[in-house]
Design a protein around this motif. Structure first.
Motif, mmCIF file in Angstrom:
data_model
loop_
_atom_site.group_PDB
_atom_site.id
_atom_site.type_symbol
_atom_site.label_atom_id
_atom_site.label_comp_id
_atom_site.label_asym_id
_atom_site.label_seq_id
_atom_site.Cartn_x
_atom_site.Cartn_y
_atom_site.Cartn_z
ATOM 1 N N ILE A 100 -4.763 -2.935 -1.590
ATOM 2 C CA ILE A 100 -5.680 -3.330 -2.772
ATOM 3 C C ILE A 100 -6.701 -2.329 -2.740
ATOM 4 C CG2 ILE A 100 -7.185 -5.148 -3.515
ATOM 5 C CD1 ILE A 100 -4.481 -5.685 -3.931
ATOM 6 N N GLU A 101 -7.477 -1.903 -1.765
ATOM 7 C CA GLU A 101 -8.586 -0.990 -1.512
ATOM 8 C C GLU A 101 -8.051 0.349 -1.933
ATOM 9 O OE1 GLU A 101 -9.811 -1.174 2.641
ATOM 10 O OE2 GLU A 101 -10.956 -3.002 2.491
ATOM 11 N N GLY A 102 -6.873 0.709 -1.590
ATOM 12 C CA GLY A 102 -6.312 2.044 -2.057
ATOM 13 C C GLY A 102 -6.381 2.007 -3.680
ATOM 14 N N ILE A 103 -5.706 0.769 -4.241
ATOM 15 C CA ILE A 103 -5.983 0.854 -5.805
ATOM 16 C C ILE A 103 -6.898 0.982 -6.233
ATOM 17 C CG2 ILE A 103 -5.258 -0.628 -7.758
ATOM 18 C CD1 ILE A 103 -2.796 -1.688 -6.290
ATOM 19 N N ALA A 104 -8.138 0.324 -5.797
ATOM 20 C CA ALA A 104 -9.856 0.209 -6.121
ATOM 21 C C ALA A 104 -10.362 1.553 -6.071
ATOM 22 C CB ALA A 104 -10.376 -0.702 -5.386
ATOM 23 N N ALA A 105 -9.819 2.510 -4.884
ATOM 24 C CA ALA A 105 -10.562 3.638 -4.681
ATOM 25 C C ALA A 105 -10.138 4.516 -6.213
ATOM 26 C CB ALA A 105 -10.266 4.225 -3.373
ATOM 27 N N GLN A 106 -8.781 4.433 -6.276
ATOM 28 C CA GLN A 106 -8.191 5.305 -7.302
ATOM 29 C C GLN A 106 -8.756 4.759 -8.445
ATOM 30 O OE1 GLN A 106 -3.807 4.984 -7.682
ATOM 31 N NE2 GLN A 106 -3.387 5.368 -5.507
ATOM 32 N N ALA A 107 -9.191 3.729 -8.979
ATOM 33 C CA ALA A 107 -10.000 3.243 -10.277
ATOM 34 C C ALA A 107 -11.289 3.606 -10.221
ATOM 35 C CB ALA A 107 -9.851 1.515 -10.455
ATOM 36 N N GLN A 108 -11.993 3.712 -9.028
ATOM 37 C CA GLN A 108 -13.213 4.040 -8.856
ATOM 38 C C GLN A 108 -13.412 5.791 -9.116
ATOM 39 O OE1 GLN A 108 -15.982 2.321 -8.546
ATOM 40 N NE2 GLN A 108 -17.469 4.092 -8.262
ATOM 41 N N ALA A 123 -3.412 1.414 -15.952
ATOM 42 C CA ALA A 123 -2.078 1.140 -15.079
ATOM 43 C C ALA A 123 -2.710 0.645 -13.995
ATOM 44 C CB ALA A 123 -1.558 2.735 -15.260
ATOM 45 N N LEU A 124 -3.795 1.324 -13.213
ATOM 46 C CA LEU A 124 -4.273 0.720 -12.095
ATOM 47 C C LEU A 124 -4.640 -0.824 -11.990
ATOM 48 C CD1 LEU A 124 -6.630 3.734 -10.851
ATOM 49 C CD2 LEU A 124 -4.370 3.151 -9.830
ATOM 50 N N GLU A 125 -5.156 -1.330 -13.082
ATOM 51 C CA GLU A 125 -5.344 -2.595 -13.190
ATOM 52 C C GLU A 125 -4.188 -3.578 -13.140
ATOM 53 O OE1 GLU A 125 -7.490 -3.362 -16.588
ATOM 54 O OE2 GLU A 125 -9.472 -2.550 -16.143
ATOM 55 N N ALA A 126 -3.110 -3.026 -13.617
ATOM 56 C CA ALA A 126 -1.744 -3.864 -13.803
ATOM 57 C C ALA A 126 -1.237 -3.539 -12.223
ATOM 58 C CB ALA A 126 -0.892 -3.202 -14.810
ATOM 59 N N GLN A 127 -1.255 -2.672 -11.608
ATOM 60 C CA GLN A 127 -0.788 -2.527 -10.233
ATOM 61 C C GLN A 127 -1.533 -3.330 -9.425
ATOM 62 O OE1 GLN A 127 -0.814 1.561 -8.927
ATOM 63 N NE2 GLN A 127 0.161 1.017 -6.830
ATOM 64 N N HIS A 128 -2.890 -3.615 -9.615
ATOM 65 C CA HIS A 128 -3.621 -4.423 -8.580
ATOM 66 C C HIS A 128 -3.300 -5.869 -8.641
ATOM 67 C CE1 HIS A 128 -7.255 -6.863 -7.663
ATOM 68 N NE2 HIS A 128 -7.582 -5.748 -6.715
ATOM 69 N N GLU A 129 -2.771 -6.203 -10.075
ATOM 70 C CA GLU A 129 -2.399 -7.569 -10.133
ATOM 71 C C GLU A 129 -1.168 -7.971 -9.438
ATOM 72 O OE1 GLU A 129 -4.031 -10.155 -11.374
ATOM 73 O OE2 GLU A 129 -5.639 -9.201 -11.996
ATOM 74 N N GLN A 130 -0.038 -7.090 -9.719
ATOM 75 C CA GLN A 130 1.213 -7.156 -9.056
ATOM 76 C C GLN A 130 1.312 -7.320 -7.615
ATOM 77 O OE1 GLN A 130 3.922 -3.970 -10.043
ATOM 78 N NE2 GLN A 130 5.497 -4.809 -9.094
ATOM 79 N N GLN A 131 0.421 -6.439 -6.881
ATOM 80 C CA GLN A 131 0.188 -6.327 -5.515
ATOM 81 C C GLN A 131 -0.396 -7.652 -4.845
ATOM 82 O OE1 GLN A 131 1.582 -4.213 -3.036
ATOM 83 N NE2 GLN A 131 2.551 -3.154 -4.794
ATOM 84 N N ALA A 132 -1.693 -7.949 -5.545
ATOM 85 C CA ALA A 132 -2.401 -9.187 -5.103
ATOM 86 C C ALA A 132 -1.460 -10.390 -5.237
ATOM 87 C CB ALA A 132 -3.366 -9.464 -5.945
ATOM 88 N N LYS A 133 -0.561 -10.468 -6.325
ATOM 89 C CA LYS A 133 0.326 -11.578 -6.377
ATOM 90 C C LYS A 133 1.306 -11.620 -5.156
ATOM 91 C CE LYS A 133 3.605 -14.027 -9.585
ATOM 92 N NZ LYS A 133 4.334 -13.677 -10.864
ATOM 93 N N HIS A 134 1.823 -10.324 -4.762
ATOM 94 C CA HIS A 134 2.987 -10.499 -3.574
ATOM 95 C C HIS A 134 2.312 -10.981 -2.433
ATOM 96 C CE1 HIS A 134 6.135 -8.709 -1.361
ATOM 97 N NE2 HIS A 134 5.011 -8.106 -0.237
ATOM 98 N N TYR A 135 0.982 -10.296 -2.044
ATOM 99 C CA TYR A 135 0.625 -10.784 -0.651
ATOM 100 C C TYR A 135 0.130 -12.006 -0.758
ATOM 101 C CZ TYR A 135 0.939 -5.820 0.820
ATOM 102 O OH TYR A 135 1.506 -4.498 1.080
ATOM 103 N N ARG A 136 -0.418 -12.719 -1.494
ATOM 104 C CA ARG A 136 -0.795 -13.998 -1.762
ATOM 105 C C ARG A 136 0.502 -15.057 -1.449
ATOM 106 N NH1 ARG A 136 -2.472 -14.266 -6.600
ATOM 107 N NH2 ARG A 136 -4.379 -13.347 -6.021
#
Length: 824
Positions: free
Chosen positions: A294-302, A550-563
């Motif tokens: 999640i932090e990697g995706i957030a870094a790309q978005a930042q 694209a990064l927002e969609a990837q963030h939602e998918q990974q958050a659901k998998h780890y939850r």
């Protein structure tokens, strides 16, 4: 003390007054057997310097701050690197020589020797009865002189009246009593009093030590008693600490039993805890992995958002830069407009400059012509004034010539009236000769009149011509002022036009610069009207938007998998039975440690109470010892205080306010009687003095003091000497001082032989000055003194002396010697 000769070398007063580096006075030759010897001379001749050195003490009394030798230094009064004073004097039939050498050559030093002439006339150092030898040290010299003449204070109070000397009425009570004690020979009483004072000082020092010891004992006793009180009731404390120790032992045993039970339960729950630990590890690993993704995706978005911010900043920077350029160009255009405001005036000045310069030149020529006319007017005025003065001189000369002609005519007319005309006596008649001389001179006198008449006509003609020219030029000053004003106006106008015309180049450059600015403003305005963002900016903004989506969609998918994985692990942990409480075992261990510490503390407190009981026994013994030592110290202090009171009483009895005061009370009437005898013999019966040694304070109580009261026989009133006029106060003071000298010679057997006074008669009127001289002779007669050497600025008093030492004669001799030396 009878001075015989004096040699001074290097003294400032002698060099400044007489121009000599060394002076020798042979008083045996200069004064002989004279009783009153006067030192005379002009002010600043060195009289006071000589008189101050006619005594053997190490001081110049007229320049000393104190009466004795302690308030004086020779170094400020000598001028040579090595100066010297050599005084030969006689005392009680013995011949002495005081030799004082003052070295002031970088390292100051003073050597003082006192010699005595033996039977063969050789000088030998003075030896005192106690074996002290005059060895050149100033302290030894002072001891030798005071052994022979007494204290310096007594000598300078009774026998030496120096300039600026304090009057007796100004003495403090202690000072006058010290002086009178020396006069009465009470020094042995004072010495005994000093010894008693030394005993008192020793007793006080010992008493201080005893009191310090007593205070130390009191401090120790208080400290021991405080420490004793701090221990409290030892028996009750021992019983209390024993009960506390038994209770702590019981608690320690109960806590140890509880800890054993908890350790058994912990061994049973150890297997379940291993599975629980495994599941918790998997859960932590899943949480860490998901957080990293999640932090990697957030870094790309930042990074994409920062890219968008940089784009916006570039666009804003270009807009701000264009706005700043517009403002700069607008400010430069306003500056150009400000310069171009003077364009019309500059062009007009360029057209009219040549005309203004020609006008200024013409007006300068007119000004020069006007100045020439003013100069011509000044010349004509000077010539007219000269002609007028010449006309007046001719008229005066013509009048004198006419009077001379009339006088010659009158003298010539006498030839017809003189009776000796035609006789034999006409050749001898002076009147007839004068008439004939007039006849010869008459043609020249008439010719002078005609010449002066012609000169007068010429001068009158010139005067008329000059007057005509003056009238013609009368308006020249006004014309000059008018021309100066018009020339100044034309010059200022030409200068102003010149300055403006000089700016034509600046105007041209400003016009060119303003056209350039208008073109730049037009270009910037046209560029600002277009879209501020270029095509590449719009493409970059679109690319950034797509990447953020694209990064927002990837963030939602990974958050659901780890939850979902975390939920499975939480369900497995919840299915396990409750875990053993790990805090119980450490708490039980801490409770056991606390119980063991409490038992150890109770054991220590019990041992401390036992030691305090032993300490209490030792404190009781120390308190008894300190009380006994304190009682012994108090007894010794009481004994010393009793002795100190007795010795203090003895010091007071032997001091100024004891036996010495009684002796002074007895001597007061005798001193007053001697002073009154002198007043009666020299001044008359008007004043009588009395010495009061008991004065009344503000409370009406009597106390020791010294007051000089004077009774005025004319007014019938009595007053203190301080309340008298200056001359009367000097008169009474001198009588008292001389009475002291008489008392000293009559009662103590100490007679100095010679008295000294320096301008003591300054405030007296002429009649009192003559009475003052009568008093001097009366003092010499009553006291058996051989001589008085005095200085007076009153010529009548100097003339009344038996011998006069004229220092002006020494000055004249010195000048003659110096003149002869220059001639050689």
């Amino acid at each position: 003390m009878y001075p015989l000769s004096l040699t001074l070398k290097g003294f400032r007063g002698i060099r400044d007054g007489l121009g000599l580096d060394a002076l020798t006075l042979d008083l045996e030759r200069l004064a002989g057997d004279a009783e009153l010897v006067a030192l005379s001379g002009a002010n600043g001749r060195g009289k006071s310097t000589i008189l101050d050195n006619l005594q053997p003490f190490l001081t110049l009394p007229s320049r000393a701050a104190l009466a004795g030798p302690g308030g004086f230094s020779y170094y400020d009064h000598v001028v040579l690197p090595e100066s010297e004073k050599d005084l030969v004097w006689l005392h009680e039939g013995r011949r002495f020589r005081s030799q004082i050498v003052i070295r002031n050559n970088g390292r100051r030093a003073t050597d003082a020797f006192l010699f005595e002439a033996d039977a063969e006339g050789r000088w030998r150092p003075v030896v005192l009865p106690d074996g002290t030898v005059s060895d050149g040290k100033t302290g030894t010299y002072n001891r030798c002189v005071e052994h022979l003449l007494g204290s310096a204070e007594t000598f300078f109070t009774s026998a030496f009246s120096a300039q600026g000397k304090r009057q007796l009425s100004a003495y403090q009570n202690s000072e006058i009593k010290t002086l009178l004690a020396d006069l009465l020979g009470q020094e042995h009483i004072r010495n005994e009093g000093k010894k008693a004072a030394q005993v008192v000082d020793l007793l006080k020092a010992g008493l201080v030590a005893m009191r310090q010891q007593q205070a130390s004992l009191d401090e120790q006793l208080l400290r021991l008693q405080d420490e004793q009180r701090s221990l409290g009731d030892i028996g009750a404390r021992i019983a209390t600490q024993a009960r506390a120790r038994a209770e702590a032992l019981r608690v320690q045993e109960a806590v140890h039993t509880h800890l054993a039970r908890q350790q058994a339960l912990f061994e049973q729950a150890r297997g379940l805890e291993a599975r629980r630990t495994q599941l918790n590890g998997e859960r932590s690993a899943l949480i860490g992995t998901g957080k990293q993704v999640i932090e990697g995706i957030a870094a790309q978005a930042q990074a994409q958002r920062q890219r968008l911010e940089r784009l916006e900043q570039r666009i804003a920077h270009r807009k701000a830069q264009r706005s700043a350029q517009l403002q700069t160009l607008d400010r430069q255009r306003r500056q150009c407009d400000t310069v171009l405001l003077d364009e019309a005036a500059v062009r007009r000045a360029g057209r009219r400059l040549s005309l203004a310069e020609s006008v200024a030149a013409r007006r300068a020529g007119r000004l020069q012509s006007a100045r020439h006319q003013v100069q011509e007017l000044s010349r004509c005025t000077a010539a007219w004034e000269s002609a007028r003065q010449r006309l007046k001189a001719i008229e005066r000369e013509a009048g004198q010539a006419a009077l001379r002609a009339e006088d010659l005519a009158r003298r010539f007319g006498l030839t017809r009236e003189v009776p000796c005309v035609g006789t034999d006596l006409q050749g001898q008649c002076k009147l007839l000769g004068d008439a004939r001389e007039a006849q010869v001179l008459m043609p020249s006198a008439q010719g002078a009149i005609r010449r002066l008449s012609t000169d007068k006509a010429d001068v009158q003609r010139q005067l008329g011509e000059h007057e005509t020219q003056r009238r013609a030029l009368a308006q020249a000053p006004q014309a000059l002022a008018h021309a100066e004003r018009r020339e100044a106006i034309a010059r200022d106008r030409a200068t102003r036009y010149g300055r403006l015309a000089a700016r034509m180049g600046e105007i041209r450059q400003t016009l060119i610069r303003r056209n350039d600015i208008e073109r730049e403003l037009a270009a910037l305005t046209q560029a600002g009207s277009q879209d501020g963002e270029m095509d590449e900016g719009r493409a970059e903004r679109l690319d950034i938007g797509m990447a953020l989506t694209a990064l927002e969609a990837q963030h939602e998918q990974q958050a659901k998998h780890y939850r979902q994985g975390l939920d499975r692990l939480n369900e497995a942990l919840a299915a396990l039975p409750p875990a053993f409480d790990g805090r119980v075992l450490p708490e039980s261990e801490r409770a056991l440690a606390a119980a063991q510490a409490a038992f150890a503390e109770a054991e220590r407190a019990h041992l401390q109470v036992v030691r305090d009981a032993e300490r209490r026994t030792a404190l009781d013994r120390q308190i008894r010892d300190r009380k006994r030592e304190r009682a012994d110290a108090a007894a010794r202090i009481a004994q010393v205080e009793a002795q100190l009171g007795n010795w203090n009483l003895l010091v007071k009895c032997l001091g100024n306010d004891g036996l010495i005061a009684l002796a002074i009370d007895d001597a007061g009437p005798a001193l007053a009687g001697l002073a009154n005898d002198l007043l009666l013999a020299s001044y008359g019966p008007r004043f009588t003095v009395s010495l009061v040694t008991q004065v009344e304070n503000r409370k009406g109580e009597q106390r020791e003091g010294f007051v000089i009261e004077v009774h005025d026989g004319e007014s019938g009133q009595s007053k203190r000497v301080e309340q008298m006029s200056g001359g009367e106060r000097i008169w009474v003071n001198e009588c008292l001082v001389r009475a002291v000298a008489l008392y000293l010679s009559q009662n103590s057997g100490r007679c100095y032989g010679t008295l000294f006074s320096d301008e003591a008669d300054g405030a007296l009127d002429p009649a009192r000055k003559r009475m003052f001289m009568a008093m001097k002779r009366e003092v010499l007669r009553l006291g058996g003194y051989a001589r008085e050497i005095f200085i007076s600025q009153t010529p009548e008093l100097t003339a009344m002396a038996d011998a006069v030492i004229d220092l002006d004669a020494f000055r004249r001799d010195a000048l003659a010697i110096e003149a002869n030396a220059r001639e050689v």
